[in-house]
Design a protein around this motif. Structure first.
Motif, PDB file in Angstrom:
ATOM      1  N   ALA A   1       0.987  -1.274  -0.112  1.00 51.30           N
ATOM      2  CA  ALA A   1      -0.115   0.146  -0.023  1.00 51.30           C
ATOM      3  C   ALA A   1       0.716   1.098  -0.159  1.00 51.30           C
ATOM      4  O   ALA A   1       0.561   2.349  -0.458  1.00 51.30           O
ATOM      5  CB  ALA A   1      -0.838   0.172   1.015  1.00 51.30           C
ATOM      6  N   ALA A   2       2.016   1.132   0.567  1.00 55.08           N
ATOM      7  CA  ALA A   2       2.665   2.329   0.895  1.00 55.08           C
ATOM      8  C   ALA A   2       3.415   2.776  -0.401  1.00 55.08           C
ATOM      9  O   ALA A   2       3.576   3.900  -0.932  1.00 55.08           O
ATOM     10  CB  ALA A   2       3.883   2.234   1.791  1.00 55.08           C
ATOM     11  N   GLY A   3       3.839   2.068  -1.627  1.00 51.87           N
ATOM     12  CA  GLY A   3       4.540   2.470  -2.713  1.00 51.87           C
ATOM     13  C   GLY A   3       3.663   3.318  -3.541  1.00 51.87           C
ATOM     14  O   GLY A   3       4.271   4.451  -4.040  1.00 51.87           O
ATOM     15  N   PRO A   4       2.368   3.015  -3.796  1.00 55.33           N
ATOM     16  CA  PRO A   4       1.320   4.037  -4.386  1.00 55.33           C
ATOM     17  C   PRO A   4       1.468   5.329  -3.825  1.00 55.33           C
ATOM     18  O   PRO A   4       0.992   6.258  -4.294  1.00 55.33           O
ATOM     19  CB  PRO A   4       0.209   3.562  -4.747  1.00 55.33           C
ATOM     20  N   LEU A   5       1.380   5.236  -2.398  1.00 53.13           N
ATOM     21  CA  LEU A   5       1.259   6.650  -1.694  1.00 53.13           C
ATOM     22  C   LEU A   5       2.421   7.408  -1.757  1.00 53.13           C
ATOM     23  O   LEU A   5       2.357   8.569  -2.082  1.00 53.13           O
ATOM     24  CB  LEU A   5       0.827   6.349  -0.158  1.00 53.13           C
ATOM     25  N   TYR A   6       3.588   6.765  -1.428  1.00 47.11           N
ATOM     26  CA  TYR A   6       4.822   7.579  -1.368  1.00 47.11           C
ATOM     27  C   TYR A   6       5.140   8.135  -2.604  1.00 47.11           C
ATOM     28  O   TYR A   6       5.588   9.222  -3.170  1.00 47.11           O
ATOM     29  CB  TYR A   6       6.014   6.944  -0.585  1.00 47.11           C
ATOM     30  N   GLY A   7       4.972   7.179  -3.601  1.00 46.18           N
ATOM     31  CA  GLY A   7       5.117   7.462  -5.195  1.00 46.18           C
ATOM     32  C   GLY A   7       4.215   8.708  -5.656  1.00 46.18           C
ATOM     33  O   GLY A   7       4.667   9.695  -6.180  1.00 46.18           O
ATOM     34  N   THR A   8       3.065   8.565  -5.356  1.00 41.03           N
ATOM     35  CA  THR A   8       2.111   9.790  -5.669  1.00 41.03           C
ATOM     36  C   THR A   8       2.352  11.049  -5.048  1.00 41.03           C
ATOM     37  O   THR A   8       2.388  12.085  -5.752  1.00 41.03           O
ATOM     38  CB  THR A   8       0.532   9.436  -5.282  1.00 41.03           C
ATOM     39  N   LEU A   9       2.778  10.908  -3.762  1.00 35.63           N
ATOM     40  CA  LEU A   9       3.341  12.110  -3.082  1.00 35.63           C
ATOM     41  C   LEU A   9       4.392  12.989  -3.900  1.00 35.63           C
ATOM     42  O   LEU A   9       4.405  14.085  -4.138  1.00 35.63           O
ATOM     43  CB  LEU A   9       3.668  11.861  -1.747  1.00 35.63           C
ATOM     44  N   LEU A  10       5.391  12.368  -4.061  1.00 37.00           N
ATOM     45  CA  LEU A  10       6.620  12.689  -4.679  1.00 37.00           C
ATOM     46  C   LEU A  10       6.328  13.111  -6.116  1.00 37.00           C
ATOM     47  O   LEU A  10       6.943  14.176  -6.399  1.00 37.00           O
ATOM     48  CB  LEU A  10       7.854  11.815  -4.779  1.00 37.00           C
TER      49      LEU A  10
END
Length: 212
Positions: free
Chosen positions: A87-96
């Motif tokens: 779940a973290a990959g899409p969230l951190y990726g989207t943020l940056l």
């Protein structure tokens, strides 16, 4: 550098390299801790996944640091998206990636806090989450508010850590932890914790950074 300056958008390569390394080192040092938090309410692999993602970013540090900041952030976001997983990959990726895109389109009416706000809203849409759902958003929203009020970096780091700890009192509404229902209460969210750790690493580096 007690506050986040607007001119960091024109950051030189050494600053970007330093920030990347600071984040990579922080995740590496706290990987076991993050896995421990995740074992309580998830799969137990958040630290491992985050470490893999930031090791991948670190491997591209030299080339990424030569890019304009918006391009560099998009590249880092894509690398995290492809390497963290879960779940973290899409969230951190989207943020940056969203920060990078917003910076590229920035005009005289905008500043970094407004850019960050737009990126956080994109994360919320991607994760279908809100403040109070026991996610990294519960750190990002207070950090953005602190930046908007020009709070000193050391206080922003402190606020991020406090916000992460406060997720222990929340019931998880998203992700695997949500399956636990009320049993998720009493445990710090691992995503919020990694977000707070990264925020502290960035603030600490910027506080100590002195241009050559």
């Amino acid at each position: 550098m007690s506050e986040l300056r607007e001119d960091w958008v024109q950051a030189e390569p050494v600053l970007l390299m330093g920030l990347i390394e600071a984040c990579r080192a922080t995740i590496a040092a706290n990987s076991d801790h993050l896995c421990g938090l995740d074992r309580a309410i998830g799969d137990g692999d958040h630290g491992t996944n985050m470490r893999r993602g930031f090791e991948a970013v670190g491997a591209e540090e030299a080339s990424v640091s030569l890019l304009p900041v918006p391009d560099a952030l998009e590249k880092i976001g894509l690398t995290l998206l492809m390497n963290i997983g879960g779940a973290a990959g899409p969230l951190y990726g989207t943020l940056l990636m969203e920060i990078g895109r917003e910076l590229r389109a920035i005009d005289e009416t905008q500043n970094f806090p407004s850019v960050l706000k737009q990126a956080i809203e994109a994360v919320a849409r991607r994760g279908r989450s809100n403040a109070g759902d026991k996610t990294l958003l519960d750190v990002l929203y207070p950090v953005q508010d602190a930046l908007a009020h020009r709070v000193p970096l050391t206080d922003i780091a402190r606020q991020a850590a406090l916000s992460a700890e406060q997720t222990a009192a929340m019931k998880a509404m998203r992700g695997r932890a949500s399956y636990l229902g009320d049993r998720s209460i009493g445990h710090v969210d691992p995503g919020a914790s990694s977000c707070a750790l990264l925020t502290a690493a960035i603030c600490r580096y910027l506080e100590e950074y002195r241009p050559a």
